[in-house]
Each structure stands twice: as structure tokens, then as C-alpha cells.
Design a protein around this motif. Sequence first.
Motif, PDB file in Angstrom:
ATOM      1  N   THR A   1       0.831  -1.205   0.000  1.00 49.59           N
ATOM      2  CA  THR A   1       0.000   0.000   0.000  1.00 49.59           C
ATOM      3  C   THR A   1       0.864   1.254   0.000  1.00 49.59           C
ATOM      4  OG1 THR A   1      -1.704  -1.183   1.249  1.00 49.59           O
ATOM      5  CG2 THR A   1      -1.870   1.210   1.186  1.00 49.59           C
TER       6      THR A   1
ATOM      7  N   GLU B   1       0.813   4.021  -2.996  1.00 49.19           N
ATOM      8  CA  GLU B   1       0.508   5.435  -2.785  1.00 49.19           C
ATOM      9  C   GLU B   1       1.649   6.331  -3.240  1.00 49.19           C
ATOM     10  OE1 GLU B   1      -2.235   6.850  -2.136  1.00 49.19           O
ATOM     11  OE2 GLU B   1      -3.354   4.990  -1.815  1.00 49.19           O
TER      12      GLU B   1
ATOM     13  N   GLU C   1       1.306   9.125  -6.082  1.00 48.94           N
ATOM     14  CA  GLU C   1       1.791  10.489  -5.838  1.00 48.94           C
ATOM     15  C   GLU C   1       2.662  10.963  -7.001  1.00 48.94           C
ATOM     16  OE1 GLU C   1       2.336  13.885  -3.172  1.00 48.94           O
ATOM     17  OE2 GLU C   1       0.951  12.201  -3.134  1.00 48.94           O
TER      18      GLU C   1
ATOM     19  N   ASN D   1       1.365   1.529 -10.033  1.00 47.78           N
ATOM     20  CA  ASN D   1       0.575   1.267  -8.829  1.00 47.78           C
ATOM     21  C   ASN D   1      -0.495   0.207  -9.074  1.00 47.78           C
ATOM     22  OD1 ASN D   1      -1.045   3.499 -10.286  1.00 47.78           O
ATOM     23  ND2 ASN D   1      -2.460   2.811  -8.676  1.00 47.78           N
TER      24      ASN D   1
ATOM     25  N   ARG E   1      -6.506   3.040   3.727  1.00 45.59           N
ATOM     26  CA  ARG E   1      -5.384   3.763   3.129  1.00 45.59           C
ATOM     27  C   ARG E   1      -5.268   5.208   3.594  1.00 45.59           C
ATOM     28  NH1 ARG E   1      -4.507   0.728  -2.393  1.00 45.59           N
ATOM     29  NH2 ARG E   1      -2.884   2.279  -2.732  1.00 45.59           N
TER      30      ARG E   1
ATOM     31  N   VAL F   1      -2.037   7.477   2.958  1.00 42.77           N
ATOM     32  CA  VAL F   1      -2.100   8.576   1.991  1.00 42.77           C
ATOM     33  C   VAL F   1      -1.591   9.859   2.624  1.00 42.77           C
ATOM     34  CG1 VAL F   1      -3.657  10.067   0.684  1.00 42.77           C
ATOM     35  CG2 VAL F   1      -3.988   7.592   0.636  1.00 42.77           C
TER      36      VAL F   1
ATOM     37  N   SER G   1       1.868  11.859   1.503  1.00 42.14           N
ATOM     38  CA  SER G   1       1.734  13.227   0.994  1.00 42.14           C
ATOM     39  C   SER G   1       2.698  14.193   1.678  1.00 42.14           C
ATOM     40  CB  SER G   1       0.301  13.725   1.184  1.00 42.14           C
ATOM     41  OG  SER G   1       0.002  13.919   2.557  1.00 42.14           O
TER      42      SER G   1
END
Length: 244
Positions: A141, A145, A149, A155, A171, A175, A179
Motif C-alpha cells: 500500500t 501510494e 503520488e 501502482n 489507506r 495517503v 503526501s
Amino acid sequence: MLILKVVSRLLDYPTEALFGAADEMISVVEQSDELSAQSRAALVEFIRQLTARELYDAQESYDLLFDRGRALSLLLFEHVHGESRDRGQAMVDLMNVYKSNGFEVDSSQLPDYIPLYLEYLSEKLPVYIQEWLGDICHILTMLSERLIERKCHYNVLLDLLIEVSGVEVDRAEIVDTVSKEVRDDTVEAIDKEWEDKEIRFDDPMVGDCPKSGIHHSQKSLDPNTVNQVPIRWHDADAAQVAGL
């Protein structure tokens, strides 16, 4: 499970042989009952887009993506143990699991290389596969992510593995964590990584582990908190009996 062989090949370095097997891979995907119709369509589209590129361009993109910086490393223990000494023992343990189950590693890659890991699992029963994929869903995961991004369609492959595992992944926290990460594949970040650092003999070989349980690969993971990102080596015989 043939679909794992397909994903294994697609996650590996692009080659002429891979491109030549596009139709064969698409056929396997279309006949797979482990994936939803939406996931099958997404994987077929990924294969077509990848193999429609010039091979050299695909290889260059792959190198820049997975071999530049550690954040997208396809070595599982990079994200679990970092540079700690536990990583070496984990490699030995995993190799012993392969050997004890009759899986001969004919590769220069390390045993925790995800395509190799998938190659091993592809020969196992579904219950065994789901357990082993479930153990690394936190890593899959995180990688997915990070790829999202960077607006990279690789992905799709990680998300398919999560689907096969049957694990419901929340998630949202991942996430948020991704970020806020600082990219480690920029020229500045790579230069900084290679800078000479002061050697301190009283400095322990451990690092901090975020509360989310996701390890930033630039740091080592404190051995006392390894259980926050567990990988359990399931017993093959027990899993096979359970699947009968």
C-alpha cells in the motif's frame, strides 16, 4: 497462481522477452478468476501501454523509478529493517524458507525482491498466497501510494496484489503520510545521501519508526518496534493442509 507470475514479470526490469510475451500475459489476465473484471481490464491496459513503448524508454523509466532513491525500492526488507543488522538475518531466514519448500533461486537478486517473492508464491495454494501477501500489504500500500503520488501507473500492479490478498486496507493514514514525505529521488537528495558523514562509534544502528507503522526507508528501524511492520513466515505444510 499464474496471475502472480504475470505481475512478477511486469514488476521486473523490462526486457525484449517480456514485450514479446504481451499477448500471452493478456490471455492469462483475461482468464484469471482471482481478479475483479475492473482489475483485469486495468491490468490488460497496463500491459498494452507498457509494451507499446520503445523498450529502451521503458527501461530508462524503470531505472529512474525503482533504482533511484529508496522510497520505491522493490526490496521488502528495505522498508522493514532499513540499514539495521536485522536485515541480514531476515534475508537468511527468507532464503531458508525458499529452500525448505523446494524453491531454487536462480537469480542474482536478493530473496526479498518482490518479483522473486511473487514467483515463489505463484507455486503455492491460494490460502498460503493470501497469508503471505497479507503480511506485506502495509508495504504494498505504501509503494502504491508513492507511485500514485508520482502519477505512475505501476501502482496498478501493487493494488492487484492487495486485492488477491483479500485484506481490506484503510489507506487514509498512509495517503496522509506519503503526501508529507520528501522525495528521495531528486538530485539534491541523492547528493546528500552520498555525502561523507561523521563516524560516531557511540551512535546506535537504529532509527525512529513513525506511529503509523510505515517505515521511511531513509532511516533504520528500531529492532524493538519491528513488530509494527510484521512479516511472518507461514508454515508451508500447514497452509497446504488448510487449503485441501
